[in-house]
Design a protein around this motif. Sequence first.
Motif, PDB file in Angstrom:
ATOM      1  N   TYR A 160      -7.713  -5.443   1.276  1.00 11.86           N
ATOM      2  CA  TYR A 160      -6.533  -4.902   1.676  1.00 11.86           C
ATOM      3  C   TYR A 160      -6.650  -3.472   0.802  1.00 11.86           C
ATOM      4  CZ  TYR A 160      -1.517  -3.789   2.009  1.00 11.86           C
ATOM      5  OH  TYR A 160      -0.362  -3.284   2.181  1.00 11.86           O
ATOM      6  N   GLY A 161      -6.030  -2.570   1.642  1.00 15.67           N
ATOM      7  CA  GLY A 161      -5.899  -1.127   0.987  1.00 15.67           C
ATOM      8  C   GLY A 161      -6.929  -0.299   1.351  1.00 15.67           C
ATOM      9  N   SER A 162      -7.754  -0.747   2.339  1.00 13.74           N
ATOM     10  CA  SER A 162      -9.072  -0.018   2.758  1.00 13.74           C
ATOM     11  C   SER A 162      -9.058   0.475   4.300  1.00 13.74           C
ATOM     12  CB  SER A 162     -10.344  -0.915   2.632  1.00 13.74           C
ATOM     13  OG  SER A 162     -10.416  -1.948   3.413  1.00 13.74           O
ATOM     14  N   ASP A 163      -7.653   0.530   4.762  1.00 13.37           N
ATOM     15  CA  ASP A 163      -7.341   0.538   5.977  1.00 13.37           C
ATOM     16  C   ASP A 163      -7.619   1.987   6.439  1.00 13.37           C
ATOM     17  OD1 ASP A 163      -4.825   0.433   4.069  1.00 13.37           O
ATOM     18  OD2 ASP A 163      -4.368   2.120   5.607  1.00 13.37           O
ATOM     19  N   VAL A 164      -7.917   2.105   7.759  1.00 16.60           N
ATOM     20  CA  VAL A 164      -7.964   3.454   8.456  1.00 16.60           C
ATOM     21  C   VAL A 164      -7.250   3.482   9.477  1.00 16.60           C
ATOM     22  CG1 VAL A 164     -10.529   3.630   7.857  1.00 16.60           C
ATOM     23  CG2 VAL A 164     -10.226   2.685   9.946  1.00 16.60           C
ATOM     24  N   ASN A 165      -7.069   4.650  10.230  1.00 16.66           N
ATOM     25  CA  ASN A 165      -6.101   4.791  11.229  1.00 16.66           C
ATOM     26  C   ASN A 165      -6.714   4.010  12.574  1.00 16.66           C
ATOM     27  OD1 ASN A 165      -4.672   5.781  13.750  1.00 16.66           O
ATOM     28  ND2 ASN A 165      -4.441   7.809  12.749  1.00 16.66           N
ATOM     29  N   PRO A 166      -6.115   2.953  13.177  1.00 15.46           N
ATOM     30  CA  PRO A 166      -6.853   1.986  14.032  1.00 15.46           C
ATOM     31  C   PRO A 166      -6.824   3.133  15.391  1.00 15.46           C
ATOM     32  CG  PRO A 166      -4.668   1.611  13.631  1.00 15.46           C
ATOM     33  CD  PRO A 166      -4.880   2.444  12.484  1.00 15.46           C
ATOM     34  N   VAL A 167      -5.810   3.951  15.437  1.00 15.43           N
ATOM     35  CA  VAL A 167      -5.695   4.744  16.947  1.00 15.43           C
ATOM     36  C   VAL A 167      -6.961   5.669  16.950  1.00 15.43           C
ATOM     37  CG1 VAL A 167      -4.530   6.580  18.031  1.00 15.43           C
ATOM     38  CG2 VAL A 167      -3.322   4.787  17.094  1.00 15.43           C
ATOM     39  N   ALA A 168      -7.171   6.391  15.678  1.00  9.71           N
ATOM     40  CA  ALA A 168      -8.330   7.331  15.724  1.00  9.71           C
ATOM     41  C   ALA A 168      -9.452   6.617  15.909  1.00  9.71           C
ATOM     42  CB  ALA A 168      -8.417   8.085  14.568  1.00  9.71           C
ATOM     43  N   TYR A 169      -9.756   5.424  15.328  1.00 12.90           N
ATOM     44  CA  TYR A 169     -10.958   4.626  15.129  1.00 12.90           C
ATOM     45  C   TYR A 169     -11.240   4.119  16.657  1.00 12.90           C
ATOM     46  CZ  TYR A 169     -14.249   0.601  14.575  1.00 12.90           C
ATOM     47  OH  TYR A 169     -15.394  -0.393  14.607  1.00 12.90           O
ATOM     48  N   LEU A 170     -10.392   3.642  17.272  1.00 12.01           N
ATOM     49  CA  LEU A 170     -10.611   2.915  18.659  1.00 12.01           C
ATOM     50  C   LEU A 170     -10.765   4.076  19.714  1.00 12.01           C
ATOM     51  CD1 LEU A 170      -8.108   0.016  19.026  1.00 12.01           C
ATOM     52  CD2 LEU A 170     -10.539  -0.133  18.639  1.00 12.01           C
ATOM     53  N   ALA A 171     -10.111   5.371  19.302  1.00 15.74           N
ATOM     54  CA  ALA A 171     -10.426   6.435  20.234  1.00 15.74           C
ATOM     55  C   ALA A 171     -11.854   6.910  20.190  1.00 15.74           C
ATOM     56  CB  ALA A 171      -9.619   7.852  19.909  1.00 15.74           C
ATOM     57  N   ALA A 206       0.682  -1.377  -0.027  1.00 19.30           N
ATOM     58  CA  ALA A 206       0.002  -0.040   0.099  1.00 19.30           C
ATOM     59  C   ALA A 206       0.891   1.208   0.047  1.00 19.30           C
ATOM     60  CB  ALA A 206      -1.006   0.062   1.441  1.00 19.30           C
ATOM     61  N   GLY A 207       2.081   1.287   0.098  1.00 19.79           N
ATOM     62  CA  GLY A 207       3.142   2.213   0.249  1.00 19.79           C
ATOM     63  C   GLY A 207       3.076   2.974   1.608  1.00 19.79           C
ATOM     64  N   HIS A 208       2.315   2.424   2.565  1.00 20.74           N
ATOM     65  CA  HIS A 208       2.615   2.781   3.980  1.00 20.74           C
ATOM     66  C   HIS A 208       2.238   1.556   4.630  1.00 20.74           C
ATOM     67  CE1 HIS A 208      -1.785   3.337   2.987  1.00 20.74           C
ATOM     68  NE2 HIS A 208      -1.879   3.056   4.154  1.00 20.74           N
ATOM     69  N   HIS A 209       2.471   1.756   6.120  1.00 21.11           N
ATOM     70  CA  HIS A 209       2.069   1.112   7.074  1.00 21.11           C
ATOM     71  C   HIS A 209       0.642   0.746   7.458  1.00 21.11           C
ATOM     72  CE1 HIS A 209       2.498  -0.902  11.290  1.00 21.11           C
ATOM     73  NE2 HIS A 209       2.884  -2.076  10.315  1.00 21.11           N
ATOM     74  N   THR A 210       0.013  -0.132   7.116  1.00 26.37           N
ATOM     75  CA  THR A 210      -1.441  -0.135   7.164  1.00 26.37           C
ATOM     76  C   THR A 210      -2.048  -0.469   8.460  1.00 26.37           C
ATOM     77  OG1 THR A 210      -1.415  -2.686   6.413  1.00 26.37           O
ATOM     78  CG2 THR A 210      -1.692  -0.985   4.613  1.00 26.37           C
ATOM     79  N   GLY A 211      -1.354  -0.514   9.559  1.00 24.80           N
ATOM     80  CA  GLY A 211      -1.927  -0.632  10.817  1.00 24.80           C
ATOM     81  C   GLY A 211      -0.871  -0.256  11.892  1.00 24.80           C
ATOM     82  N   ILE A 212      -0.980  -0.777  13.122  1.00 19.65           N
ATOM     83  CA  ILE A 212      -0.135  -0.280  14.231  1.00 19.65           C
ATOM     84  C   ILE A 212       0.387  -1.683  14.706  1.00 19.65           C
ATOM     85  CG2 ILE A 212      -1.743  -0.235  16.122  1.00 19.65           C
ATOM     86  CD1 ILE A 212      -0.450   2.227  17.308  1.00 19.65           C
ATOM     87  N   ASP A 213       1.902  -1.593  15.093  1.00 24.25           N
ATOM     88  CA  ASP A 213       2.518  -2.601  15.597  1.00 24.25           C
ATOM     89  C   ASP A 213       2.834  -2.307  16.859  1.00 24.25           C
ATOM     90  OD1 ASP A 213       2.624  -3.819  13.209  1.00 24.25           O
ATOM     91  OD2 ASP A 213       4.596  -3.450  12.550  1.00 24.25           O
ATOM     92  N   LEU A 214       2.391  -3.306  17.820  1.00 24.55           N
ATOM     93  CA  LEU A 214       2.621  -3.135  19.349  1.00 24.55           C
ATOM     94  C   LEU A 214       3.427  -4.378  19.955  1.00 24.55           C
ATOM     95  CD1 LEU A 214      -1.322  -2.786  20.310  1.00 24.55           C
ATOM     96  CD2 LEU A 214       0.577  -0.847  19.604  1.00 24.55           C
ATOM     97  N   ALA A 215       4.771  -4.072  20.202  1.00 21.03           N
ATOM     98  CA  ALA A 215       5.790  -4.956  20.388  1.00 21.03           C
ATOM     99  C   ALA A 215       5.418  -5.482  21.736  1.00 21.03           C
ATOM    100  CB  ALA A 215       7.223  -4.204  20.398  1.00 21.03           C
ATOM    101  N   VAL A 216       5.399  -6.862  21.950  1.00 22.00           N
ATOM    102  CA  VAL A 216       5.091  -7.572  23.354  1.00 22.00           C
ATOM    103  C   VAL A 216       5.730  -8.827  23.236  1.00 22.00           C
ATOM    104  CG1 VAL A 216       2.950  -6.384  23.978  1.00 22.00           C
ATOM    105  CG2 VAL A 216       3.006  -8.176  22.396  1.00 22.00           C
ATOM    106  N   PRO A 217       6.110  -9.481  24.293  1.00 19.83           N
ATOM    107  CA  PRO A 217       6.643 -10.779  24.308  1.00 19.83           C
ATOM    108  C   PRO A 217       6.075 -11.909  23.678  1.00 19.83           C
ATOM    109  CG  PRO A 217       7.023  -9.755  26.452  1.00 19.83           C
ATOM    110  CD  PRO A 217       6.048  -8.932  25.730  1.00 19.83           C
ATOM    111  N   GLN A 218       6.563 -12.851  22.916  1.00 14.88           N
ATOM    112  CA  GLN A 218       5.870 -13.986  22.382  1.00 14.88           C
ATOM    113  C   GLN A 218       4.823 -14.592  23.344  1.00 14.88           C
ATOM    114  OE1 GLN A 218       6.917 -15.240  19.279  1.00 14.88           O
ATOM    115  NE2 GLN A 218       6.087 -17.082  19.026  1.00 14.88           N
ATOM    116  N   GLY A 219       3.729 -14.987  22.787  1.00 17.09           N
ATOM    117  CA  GLY A 219       2.726 -15.477  23.365  1.00 17.09           C
ATOM    118  C   GLY A 219       1.886 -14.679  24.368  1.00 17.09           C
ATOM    119  N   THR A 220       1.838 -13.456  24.174  1.00 16.59           N
ATOM    120  CA  THR A 220       1.098 -12.514  25.172  1.00 16.59           C
ATOM    121  C   THR A 220      -0.389 -12.558  24.558  1.00 16.59           C
ATOM    122  OG1 THR A 220       3.004 -10.807  25.186  1.00 16.59           O
ATOM    123  CG2 THR A 220       0.574  -9.996  25.495  1.00 16.59           C
ATOM    124  N   PRO A 221      -1.377 -12.610  25.395  1.00 12.68           N
ATOM    125  CA  PRO A 221      -2.754 -12.763  25.046  1.00 12.68           C
ATOM    126  C   PRO A 221      -3.451 -11.464  24.307  1.00 12.68           C
ATOM    127  CG  PRO A 221      -2.558 -13.496  27.459  1.00 12.68           C
ATOM    128  CD  PRO A 221      -0.918 -12.855  26.890  1.00 12.68           C
TER     129      PRO A 221
END
Length: 204
Positions: A186-197, A93-108
Amino acid sequence: MASHDDSTPAADTTRRRVLGLSTALIGGALTMCLAPDATAHSPVPAGIGSAGTGAQSAGSDHQLMGPPRPAAMPLRRRYRVSARYGVRGNWQAGHHTGIDLAVPQGTPVFAVRAGTVVLAKRSGDYGKAVTIRMSDGHYAVYGHLSNIRTRKGARVTPGMRIADSGSTGRATGPHLHLEIRARRGYGSDVNPVAYLARHGVRLT
């Protein structure tokens, strides 16, 4: 002109009648004044009585049941935002389509909103992934999972555990990739931070 004599039998009778009427009127007035106070503290069955009683009952139910949860956090532990939404890069898409939240492997990982699971399997660069069609028609995509804990067709509610974080697919380390789409493709992404806010959840 005849004189008025209080000592006559007629006068005594009249006096007694006046005194009796006055006593009755005073007694009735006292009863009327005392009645509200006498009944104010009497028990009232639930759902019947004053607005105050009803409000207290409703408040108790609200406290026990809790408020409705239109949305929930996807993680319940501390995370680090390793890639924000919209940053430019070599994605399709030319941009990051989501948000990446770094956590340890196996986090619920938990569903952010109510909906129906439409995908729960490995999905290309997303690795093991879950896609949920939410009640408002938007889609939530959870990618790079190490383990999937739901299945296609399942109904989920906000805060329900659906997976564990991982690094499957195109990933350089364990994290949760959360993507919100207006449509399934794919490509119909919206800002997840704004959506959840808008639904009361603050990611950052």
